[in-house]
Design an enzyme around this catalytic site. Structure first.
Site, PDB file in Angstrom:
ATOM      1  N   ARG A  12       1.709 -43.546  29.716  1.00 37.01           N
ATOM      2  CA  ARG A  12       2.349 -42.547  30.581  1.00 37.01           C
ATOM      3  C   ARG A  12       3.103 -41.546  29.704  1.00 37.01           C
ATOM      4  O   ARG A  12       3.098 -41.645  28.473  1.00 37.01           O
ATOM      5  CB  ARG A  12       3.325 -43.237  31.541  1.00 37.01           C
ATOM      6  CG  ARG A  12       4.510 -43.816  30.809  1.00 37.01           C
ATOM      7  CD  ARG A  12       5.524 -44.469  31.709  1.00 37.01           C
ATOM      8  NE  ARG A  12       6.734 -44.769  30.960  1.00 37.01           N
ATOM      9  CZ  ARG A  12       7.707 -45.571  31.378  1.00 37.01           C
ATOM     10  NH1 ARG A  12       7.609 -46.182  32.536  1.00 37.01           N
ATOM     11  NH2 ARG A  12       8.776 -45.757  30.634  1.00 37.01           N
ATOM     12  N   TYR A 155      19.421 -44.546  19.071  1.00 32.13           N
ATOM     13  CA  TYR A 155      18.229 -43.682  19.181  1.00 32.13           C
ATOM     14  C   TYR A 155      18.233 -42.610  18.083  1.00 32.13           C
ATOM     15  O   TYR A 155      17.203 -42.366  17.439  1.00 32.13           O
ATOM     16  CB  TYR A 155      18.250 -43.047  20.575  1.00 32.13           C
ATOM     17  CG  TYR A 155      17.037 -42.227  20.940  1.00 32.13           C
ATOM     18  CD1 TYR A 155      15.863 -42.845  21.375  1.00 32.13           C
ATOM     19  CD2 TYR A 155      17.071 -40.835  20.895  1.00 32.13           C
ATOM     20  CE1 TYR A 155      14.756 -42.090  21.737  1.00 32.13           C
ATOM     21  CE2 TYR A 155      15.972 -40.082  21.262  1.00 32.13           C
ATOM     22  CZ  TYR A 155      14.814 -40.715  21.684  1.00 32.13           C
ATOM     23  OH  TYR A 155      13.724 -39.953  22.049  1.00 32.13           O
ATOM     24  N   ALA A 157      19.660 -42.741  15.186  1.00 35.66           N
ATOM     25  CA  ALA A 157      19.379 -43.414  13.900  1.00 35.66           C
ATOM     26  C   ALA A 157      17.880 -43.642  13.740  1.00 35.66           C
ATOM     27  O   ALA A 157      17.300 -43.378  12.679  1.00 35.66           O
ATOM     28  CB  ALA A 157      20.126 -44.744  13.825  1.00 35.66           C
ATOM     29  N   ILE A 188      12.220 -33.303  27.577  1.00 37.38           N
ATOM     30  CA  ILE A 188      10.892 -33.222  28.179  1.00 37.38           C
ATOM     31  C   ILE A 188      10.886 -34.065  29.458  1.00 37.38           C
ATOM     32  O   ILE A 188      11.412 -35.186  29.458  1.00 37.38           O
ATOM     33  CB  ILE A 188       9.806 -33.747  27.199  1.00 37.38           C
ATOM     34  CG1 ILE A 188       9.980 -33.115  25.799  1.00 37.38           C
ATOM     35  CG2 ILE A 188       8.399 -33.500  27.758  1.00 37.38           C
ATOM     36  CD1 ILE A 188       9.938 -31.604  25.744  1.00 37.38           C
TER      37      ILE A 188
HETATM   38  P1  NAD Z   1       8.188 -42.895  28.306  1.00 42.59           P
HETATM   39  O1  NAD Z   1       9.199 -43.967  28.519  1.00 42.59           O
HETATM   40  O2  NAD Z   1       7.693 -42.130  29.482  1.00 42.59           O
HETATM   41  O3  NAD Z   1       6.926 -43.455  27.508  1.00 42.59           O
HETATM   42  C1  NAD Z   1       7.065 -44.310  26.405  1.00 42.59           C
HETATM   43  C2  NAD Z   1       5.958 -45.326  26.458  1.00 42.59           C
HETATM   44  O4  NAD Z   1       6.084 -46.203  25.330  1.00 42.59           O
HETATM   45  C3  NAD Z   1       6.018 -46.191  27.721  1.00 42.59           C
HETATM   46  O5  NAD Z   1       4.783 -46.143  28.380  1.00 42.59           O
HETATM   47  C4  NAD Z   1       6.350 -47.564  27.185  1.00 42.59           C
HETATM   48  O6  NAD Z   1       5.780 -48.624  27.943  1.00 42.59           O
HETATM   49  C5  NAD Z   1       5.777 -47.504  25.777  1.00 42.59           C
HETATM   50  N1  NAD Z   1       6.405 -48.504  24.904  1.00 42.59           N
HETATM   51  C6  NAD Z   1       7.711 -48.849  24.852  1.00 42.59           C
HETATM   52  N2  NAD Z   1       7.899 -49.831  23.974  1.00 42.59           N
HETATM   53  C7  NAD Z   1       6.681 -50.117  23.446  1.00 42.59           C
HETATM   54  C8  NAD Z   1       6.231 -51.065  22.496  1.00 42.59           C
HETATM   55  N3  NAD Z   1       7.093 -51.910  21.905  1.00 42.59           N
HETATM   56  N4  NAD Z   1       4.915 -51.120  22.204  1.00 42.59           N
HETATM   57  C9  NAD Z   1       4.041 -50.268  22.806  1.00 42.59           C
HETATM   58  N5  NAD Z   1       4.423 -49.351  23.722  1.00 42.59           N
HETATM   59  C10 NAD Z   1       5.718 -49.282  24.042  1.00 42.59           C
HETATM   60  O7  NAD Z   1       8.827 -41.901  27.244  1.00 42.59           O
HETATM   61  P2  NAD Z   1       8.378 -40.417  26.770  1.00 42.59           P
HETATM   62  O8  NAD Z   1       9.417 -39.494  27.244  1.00 42.59           O
HETATM   63  O9  NAD Z   1       6.961 -40.161  27.087  1.00 42.59           O
HETATM   64  O10 NAD Z   1       8.591 -40.593  25.207  1.00 42.59           O
HETATM   65  C11 NAD Z   1       7.522 -40.668  24.279  1.00 42.59           C
HETATM   66  C12 NAD Z   1       8.084 -40.500  22.869  1.00 42.59           C
HETATM   67  O11 NAD Z   1       8.689 -39.204  22.777  1.00 42.59           O
HETATM   68  C13 NAD Z   1       9.186 -41.500  22.526  1.00 42.59           C
HETATM   69  O12 NAD Z   1       9.088 -41.856  21.149  1.00 42.59           O
HETATM   70  C14 NAD Z   1      10.460 -40.708  22.748  1.00 42.59           C
HETATM   71  O13 NAD Z   1      11.525 -41.211  21.999  1.00 42.59           O
HETATM   72  C15 NAD Z   1      10.011 -39.329  22.312  1.00 42.59           C
HETATM   73  N6  NAD Z   1      10.850 -38.261  22.858  1.00 42.59           N
HETATM   74  C16 NAD Z   1      10.943 -38.031  24.205  1.00 42.59           C
HETATM   75  C17 NAD Z   1      11.758 -37.007  24.682  1.00 42.59           C
HETATM   76  C18 NAD Z   1      11.886 -36.691  26.162  1.00 42.59           C
HETATM   77  O14 NAD Z   1      12.686 -35.795  26.495  1.00 42.59           O
HETATM   78  N7  NAD Z   1      11.163 -37.319  27.058  1.00 42.59           N
HETATM   79  C19 NAD Z   1      12.504 -36.240  23.785  1.00 42.59           C
HETATM   80  C20 NAD Z   1      12.393 -36.500  22.416  1.00 42.59           C
HETATM   81  C21 NAD Z   1      11.567 -37.514  21.970  1.00 42.59           C
END
Ligand code: NAD
Length: 247
Positions: A12, A155, A157, A188
Site C-alpha cells: 500500500r 524516526y 535517527a 505525503i
Molecule cells: P505506509 O504505512 O502506508 O506503508 C508502509 C508499508 O511498509 C506498509 O504496507 C507496511 O505493512 C510495510 N511494512 C512495515 N514494516 C515492514 C516490515 N518489517 N517488513 C516489510 N514491510 C513492512 O507508509 P508510507 O507513507 O507509504 O511510507 C513508505 C515509506 O516512505 C516509509 O519508509 C516512510 O517512512 C517513508 N516516508 C513517508 C512519508 C509520508 O508522508 N507518508 C514521508 C517521508 C517518508
C-alpha cells in the site's frame, strides 16, 4: 530479458505507487509485505494492479528487519525472476512520541524496521547486483532525516542513518555500475500520515510552499527517474520531494 524490481513494504501507500509505476515502465515486480495477512488485506490488489500493466508480479511475505527472512526472499526472487535490477527500500513505520516519553521499545522497533532493513536488503541484493555488474537501489529517507522533527527522535535517527547508508553504499558499489540514491519525502497522503491529528496536519501544511500535501505517485515518478538510464550518472544523492517544505 525483462528487468525485475523488488519494492519492500509495497502492499500500500508509497511503495504500492512505486510498484505500479515501475510495472507501467515494464519491470517485473516483487511486492513485499511484512506478513501474509498484510498481503491478503491490501497487497493482493497491488499485485493485480501491476499485472494489469502486462508484466509479471508476485508477492512475498517477509519482515525486512529480519536478516534470515530477507535472505530467503532474495534467493526466491533471484530463482524466480533470474535477475534483480532494482531494489527500493521503502518499508517503514512510525512510533511517534516526545523524547522524554518515548519508550525504549518504540525507539528500537523503528531503528530495526526502518534502518536495519536497509542494511539487510542492500547487502543481500547488492551481492546479486555486484555479480550482474549493474543495478539501481533507491532508499526512502524523509525530511525528518534531513531536518529533524519533534516527536520523531526514533524516526529521524533512522532516516538520517539511511541518508548516510546511501552514500556509503554508493561509494562501495559505484565502480560496479550500481547506483544508490535516496528520496526524502515531506508530507505525503498515505495510511502512515492519515493517523496524524488535524492539528498536526495543519501545522505541516502551513510550512509547505505549495500549500498542499504530496501524493504517492509524486514520489514514484522521482524513484522511477532514479532507476532509469537517464539517471545513469547520479549516485549517493538524496532528493527532497516536499513541495518546498524547507528551503
Ligand atoms: P505506509 O504505512 O502506508 O506503508 C508502509 C508499508 O511498509 C506498509 O504496507 C507496511 O505493512 C510495510 N511494512 C512495515 N514494516 C515492514 C516490515 N518489517 N517488513 C516489510 N514491510 C513492512 O507508509 P508510507 O507513507 O507509504 O511510507 C513508505 C515509506 O516512505 C516509509 O519508509 C516512510 O517512512 C517513508 N516516508 C513517508 C512519508 C509520508 O508522508 N507518508 C514521508 C517521508 C517518508
Amino acid at each position: 530479458m525483462s528487468k525485475t524490481a523488488i519494492i519492500t513494504g509495497s502492499g500500500r501507500g508509497i511503495g504500492a505507487a512505486i510498484a505500479k509505476r515501475l510495472a507501467a515502465e515494464g519491470y517485473d515486480i516483487v511486492i513485499n509485505e511484512v506478513s501474509q495477512e498484510a498481503l491478503d488485506t491490501y497487497g493482493a490488489q497491488t499485485v493485480d494492479d501491476c499485472r494489469a500493466a502486462g508484466v509479471r508480479a508476485e508477492c512475498y511475505a517477509a519482515d525486512v528487519s529480519d536478516h534470515a527472512q530477507c535472505e530467503a526472499m532474495v534467493k526466491w526472487a533471484k530463482d524466480t525472476f533470474g535477475t534483480i535490477d532494482v531494489l527500493v527500500n521503502n518499508a517503514g513505520i512510525t512510533r511517534d512520541g516526545l523524547l522524554l516519553r518515548m519508550s525504549e521499545e518504540n525507539y528500537d522497533d523503528v531503528i530495526r524496521i526502518n534502518q536495519k532493513s536497509v542494511f539487510n536488503m542492500t547487502k543481500l541484493v547488492g551481492a546479486v547486483m555486484l555479480r550482474q555488474k549493474s543495478g539501481r537501489i533507491v532508499n526512502l529517507a524523509s525530511v525528518a532525516g534531513l531536518y529533524g522533527n519533534p516527536g520523531q527522535m526514533n524516526y529521524s535517527a533512522s532516516k538520517g542513518a539511511i541518508i548516510a547508508m546511501t552514500k556509503t553504499a554508493a561509494k562501495e558499489l559505484g565502480s560496479r555500475g550500481i547506483t544508490v540514491n535516496a528520496v526524502a519525502p515531506g508530507f505525503i497522503q498515505t495510511p502512515m500520515t492519515d493517523k496524524l491529528t488535524d492539528e498536526q496536519k495543519a501545522a505541516m501544511l502551513a510550512q509547505i510552499a505549495m500549500k498542499r500535501y504530496g501524493q504517492p505517485e509524486e514520489i514514484a515518478s522521482v524513484v522511477a527517474f532514479l532507476c532509469s538510464d537517464d539517471a545513469s550518472y547520479v549516485t549517493g544523492q538524496t532528493i527532497e520531494i516536499s513541495g518546498g517544505l524547507s528551503m
